[in-house]
Design an enzyme around this catalytic site. Structure first.
Site, PDB file in Angstrom:
ATOM      1  N   HIS A 140      23.126   9.548 -40.539  1.00 24.70           N
ATOM      2  CA  HIS A 140      22.566   8.464 -41.353  1.00 24.70           C
ATOM      3  C   HIS A 140      23.389   8.182 -42.580  1.00 24.70           C
ATOM      4  O   HIS A 140      23.576   7.040 -42.991  1.00 24.70           O
ATOM      5  CB  HIS A 140      21.155   8.818 -41.804  1.00 24.70           C
ATOM      6  CG  HIS A 140      20.151   8.190 -40.924  1.00 24.70           C
ATOM      7  ND1 HIS A 140      20.116   6.842 -40.717  1.00 24.70           N
ATOM      8  CD2 HIS A 140      19.203   8.718 -40.163  1.00 24.70           C
ATOM      9  CE1 HIS A 140      19.170   6.578 -39.872  1.00 24.70           C
ATOM     10  NE2 HIS A 140      18.594   7.706 -39.507  1.00 24.70           N
ATOM     11  N   ARG A 166      25.704  -5.012 -29.448  1.00 27.02           N
ATOM     12  CA  ARG A 166      25.180  -3.853 -28.711  1.00 27.02           C
ATOM     13  C   ARG A 166      23.715  -4.109 -28.379  1.00 27.02           C
ATOM     14  O   ARG A 166      22.825  -3.791 -29.169  1.00 27.02           O
ATOM     15  CB  ARG A 166      25.306  -2.590 -29.561  1.00 27.02           C
ATOM     16  CG  ARG A 166      26.747  -2.112 -29.796  1.00 27.02           C
ATOM     17  CD  ARG A 166      26.738  -0.863 -30.645  1.00 27.02           C
ATOM     18  NE  ARG A 166      27.968  -0.092 -30.564  1.00 27.02           N
ATOM     19  CZ  ARG A 166      28.895  -0.054 -31.535  1.00 27.02           C
ATOM     20  NH1 ARG A 166      28.733  -0.747 -32.640  1.00 27.02           N
ATOM     21  NH2 ARG A 166      29.973   0.681 -31.393  1.00 27.02           N
ATOM     22  N   ARG A 222      27.331  -7.364 -24.936  1.00 32.24           N
ATOM     23  CA  ARG A 222      27.487  -6.295 -23.955  1.00 32.24           C
ATOM     24  C   ARG A 222      26.163  -6.047 -23.232  1.00 32.24           C
ATOM     25  O   ARG A 222      25.106  -5.962 -23.874  1.00 32.24           O
ATOM     26  CB  ARG A 222      27.913  -5.023 -24.676  1.00 32.24           C
ATOM     27  CG  ARG A 222      27.846  -3.810 -23.789  1.00 32.24           C
ATOM     28  CD  ARG A 222      28.490  -2.639 -24.431  1.00 32.24           C
ATOM     29  NE  ARG A 222      27.629  -1.989 -25.415  1.00 32.24           N
ATOM     30  CZ  ARG A 222      28.035  -0.965 -26.161  1.00 32.24           C
ATOM     31  NH1 ARG A 222      29.268  -0.541 -26.070  1.00 32.24           N
ATOM     32  NH2 ARG A 222      27.220  -0.408 -27.002  1.00 32.24           N
ATOM     33  N   GLU A 244      36.568   1.792 -21.455  1.00 35.97           N
ATOM     34  CA  GLU A 244      36.109   2.983 -22.171  1.00 35.97           C
ATOM     35  C   GLU A 244      36.381   4.236 -21.365  1.00 35.97           C
ATOM     36  O   GLU A 244      36.369   5.332 -21.892  1.00 35.97           O
ATOM     37  CB  GLU A 244      34.596   2.906 -22.410  1.00 35.97           C
ATOM     38  CG  GLU A 244      34.146   1.647 -23.103  1.00 35.97           C
ATOM     39  CD  GLU A 244      32.684   1.707 -23.466  1.00 35.97           C
ATOM     40  OE1 GLU A 244      32.384   2.013 -24.620  1.00 35.97           O
ATOM     41  OE2 GLU A 244      31.838   1.451 -22.573  1.00 35.97           O
ATOM     42  N   ASN A 282      35.931   4.288 -29.053  1.00 41.60           N
ATOM     43  CA  ASN A 282      35.118   5.490 -29.308  1.00 41.60           C
ATOM     44  C   ASN A 282      34.975   6.296 -28.021  1.00 41.60           C
ATOM     45  O   ASN A 282      35.256   7.492 -27.971  1.00 41.60           O
ATOM     46  CB  ASN A 282      33.718   5.123 -29.822  1.00 41.60           C
ATOM     47  CG  ASN A 282      33.768   4.174 -30.996  1.00 41.60           C
ATOM     48  OD1 ASN A 282      34.747   4.143 -31.711  1.00 41.60           O
ATOM     49  ND2 ASN A 282      32.721   3.391 -31.180  1.00 41.60           N
ATOM     50  N   ARG A 308      31.777  12.952 -28.360  1.00 37.49           N
ATOM     51  CA  ARG A 308      31.944  12.243 -29.638  1.00 37.49           C
ATOM     52  C   ARG A 308      30.850  12.578 -30.648  1.00 37.49           C
ATOM     53  O   ARG A 308      30.978  12.243 -31.825  1.00 37.49           O
ATOM     54  CB  ARG A 308      32.014  10.726 -29.409  1.00 37.49           C
ATOM     55  CG  ARG A 308      30.757  10.128 -28.833  1.00 37.49           C
ATOM     56  CD  ARG A 308      30.977   8.697 -28.385  1.00 37.49           C
ATOM     57  NE  ARG A 308      30.561   7.723 -29.361  1.00 37.49           N
ATOM     58  CZ  ARG A 308      30.344   6.440 -29.084  1.00 37.49           C
ATOM     59  NH1 ARG A 308      30.550   5.971 -27.861  1.00 37.49           N
ATOM     60  NH2 ARG A 308      29.948   5.615 -30.009  1.00 37.49           N
TER      61      ARG A 308
HETATM   62  C1  PEP Z   1      33.089   2.316 -27.891  1.00 36.89           C
HETATM   63  O1  PEP Z   1      32.796   3.208 -27.100  1.00 36.89           O
HETATM   64  O2  PEP Z   1      34.178   2.272 -28.517  1.00 36.89           O
HETATM   65  C2  PEP Z   1      32.146   1.222 -28.147  1.00 36.89           C
HETATM   66  C3  PEP Z   1      32.517   0.175 -28.859  1.00 36.89           C
HETATM   67  O3  PEP Z   1      30.886   1.348 -27.668  1.00 36.89           O
HETATM   68  P1  PEP Z   1      29.776   2.330 -28.301  1.00 36.89           P
HETATM   69  O4  PEP Z   1      30.332   2.871 -29.579  1.00 36.89           O
HETATM   70  O5  PEP Z   1      28.568   1.507 -28.480  1.00 36.89           O
HETATM   71  O6  PEP Z   1      29.654   3.354 -27.212  1.00 36.89           O
HETATM   72 MG    MG Z   2      31.133   2.915 -25.790  1.00 39.78          MG
END
Ligand code: PEP
Ligand code: MG
Length: 547
Positions: free
Chosen positions: A183, A285, A321, A410, A433, A444
């Site tokens: 947060h 998102r 998305r 991804e 990410n 992650r």
């Molecule tokens: C990512 O994976 O880089 C992405 C933009 O999607 P999210 O962070 O929502 O998984």
């Molecule tokens: Mg992603």
């Protein structure tokens, strides 16, 4: 002395440290005097008082802040928790101890779920502290008060505190715990407060000591020299001048256009993004709209949200998305099975294919919104692994009447077969990410492997190049929508690797815009070549800076 952590944003702060009081000590394992009814009544009024106090704070907070406090109020009044507390009092525990244990048990369950749910465990801990403080009649732990601006150091900030930070007083934030998705990090980013999170459980700074906090490098310099302070102050002034500069479209020094787009999770954030110069939306998102939903949203519900979003961007590109459910963002109506490794499980497009009606309804809602607004709607699927999945999604969307349909890159396999994918897809958007998480095989959300989660790694950059080259060869746009696009130096390298647009949290737009304007395409490409040849993420960063 220096402390090292994960920087949030690019900001710099200089100031004296004030530390947030440590949490209340754990209530002793005492038994109550025998009057369970009185204990329960005391807990009930403590819960009510804590909820009222949070409500009062919610009234003073804004946007994202208010939402997190309201979620905490709901948790405070959760009937299952209340039943658990009562049962523990009936078994002899004091009210304080019963609250402590019931909340801790619920927290443990959330932590076991991992990802997004585990991060909510901190919110629950905050609520329990507030109730126990009420029962003890002691002040609620919270943000320290000060007449002069300060840098706040804390173990990890609770939502109710971060939401109420007085921007005029808090120059920066340092937390011992917490990762880039805590947060503290989310709110610091949305309020543009320089922050460094996760500096280590044992880190401490004496009260009132001066520090320089440099979010870009993730370094806190404790007791800096006068020269270090002067350097930091010059950088703060430079950033203020940048922020005041007129907003222009994203472009390199030679005029090459690089549209700068916003990552959004709610139509409510659109106006702010436009104000900060977003030229459209590069990632909406949609799963964020439905995190609390127990049943799949209807076409009508979704359509209303998409129309609200698209209306902010007449004539502009908006990339939406399809639901990315699973792993850190479970949706109960899409992911109901237990998985040992949810990041490698039925998430993203895989989950949607397994519940095809949900995909159908979402794309239908998007098609309806496309037809009644003037925005240029693009739709993409998350977690796409190869050409077959690309073909499936693009055909499905086009058959429903969507104009522009693409995929996210991804999963490393998609980059490896990028030449096949760009033949089938209208565009590709790279989610750095997840691409980093899967390329380096490092969760992650897990602090212990956070060092692997570095999109500067040459392996990640080489996959981006495969995608960029394939896109250029086929004449298809290849954008970036992961956090990497918000790192100005990396943004330059990504453009050098072939990215045609960059999408990021709106607060990062100004820094990236300013950095892009300092290099030509040829220079960006030279930096990219240098970074690709490095052997480590740190090496790539250095090589790009030197090129
Ligand atoms: C990512 O994976 O880089 C992405 C933009 O999607 P999210 O962070 O929502 O998984
Ligand atoms: Mg992603």
């Amino acid at each position: 002395m220096e402390l090292h952590g994960v920087g949030v944003g690019r900001g710099v702060a200089v100031g004296r440290v004030l530390t947030m009081p440590e949490p209340l000590p754990e209530p002793a394992e005492q038994r109550h005097g025998g009057d369970a009814t009185a204990e329960k009544a005391a807990v009930e009024s403590a819960v009510a008082a804590a909820a009222a106090e949070l409500q009062e704070r919610a009234g003073r907070a804004d946007g994202a802040g208010r939402e997190v406090i309201e979620a905490a109020i709901q948790m405070a009044q959760d009937p299952m928790l209340a039943d658990d507390v009562s049962a523990r009092i009936d078994a002899g525990s004091t009210g304080e101890r019963a609250v402590f244990e019931a909340f801790r048990s619920f927290q443990d369950q959330l932590i076991a779920l991992g990802g997004y749910m585990a991060e909510r465990a901190a919110d629950l801990g905050d609520v329990s502290q507030r109730i126990i403080a009420q029962l003890r009649g002691v002040p609620v732990p919270g943000v320290p008060e000060s007449d002069t601006p300060f840098v706040l150091m804390a173990r990890d900030l609770a939502p109710a505190d971060t939401a109420l930070l007085d921007l005029n007083k808090v120059l920066g934030l340092i937390t011992r715990d917490g990762g880039p998705t805590s947060h503290t990090a989310i709110l610091a980013r949305s309020k543009s407060i320089p922050a460094i999170v996760g500096v280590g459980a044992d880190a401490s700074i004496d009260e009132g000591t001066r520090v320089v906090l440099d979010a870009a490098s993730g370094v806190v310099t404790v007791d800096p020299t006068d020269a270090q302070v002067a350097d930091a102050e010059a950088r703060i002034a430079e950033r203020a001048a940048q922020a005041a500069a007129p907003i222009t479209d994203g472009a390199l020094a030679d005029g090459t256009k690089v549209p700068l787009l916003a990552n959004l999770g709610s139509p409510k954030d659109a106006a702010n993004a436009v104000e900060l110069g977003a030229e459209g939306v590069g990632l909406f998102r949609t799963e964020f709209l439905f995190l609390d939903a127990q049943t799949a949203p209807t076409v009508e519900d979704q359509q209303a949200q998409y129309i609200e979003l698209l209306k902010h961007f007449p004539g502009k590109k908006v990339v939406v998305r399809a639901l990315d459910a699973g792993a850190d963002k479970p949706l109960s109506f899409l992911n109901d099975a237990h998985e040992e490794n949810p990041a490698l499980g039925l998430r993203g497009l895989r989950a949607l294919r397994a519940k095809i009606q949900i995909l159908h309804d979402q794309l239908q809602a998007l098609k309806n919104a496309q037809d009644v607004t003037d925005a240029d709607l693009w739709v993409m699927a998350p977690m796409v692994a190869d050409a077959e999945e690309t073909q499936f999604f693009v055909e499905y969307g086009k058959n429903l009447g969507l104009h522009t349909v693409g995929v996210m890159a991804e999963v490393p396999s998609l980059a490896v077969v990028a030449d096949q994918v760009v033949q089938l897809s209208d565009f590709v958007s790279i989610g750095t990410n997840d691409l980093t998480q899967y390329t380096l095989a490092a969760d992650r959300m897990l602090g212990t492997v956070a060092a692997y989660q570095d999109p500067w790694h040459p392996a990640v950059l080489r996959l981006v190049k495969l995608l960029g080259d394939a896109g250029a060869g086929a004449g298809k746009p290849v954008g970036i929508c992961g956090e990497a696009a918000a790192d100005p130096q990396l943004a330059v390298v990504l453009v050098g690797l072939g990215a045609t647009t960059l999408s990021m949290t709106p607060a990062a737009l100004a820094d990236v815009r300013a950095e892009l304007a300092t290099v030509t395409l040829e220079q960006a490409q030279a930096k990219a070549v240098a970074a690709l040849a490095a052997t480590t993420a740190a090496g790539a960063r250095e090589a790009a800076a030197a090129a």
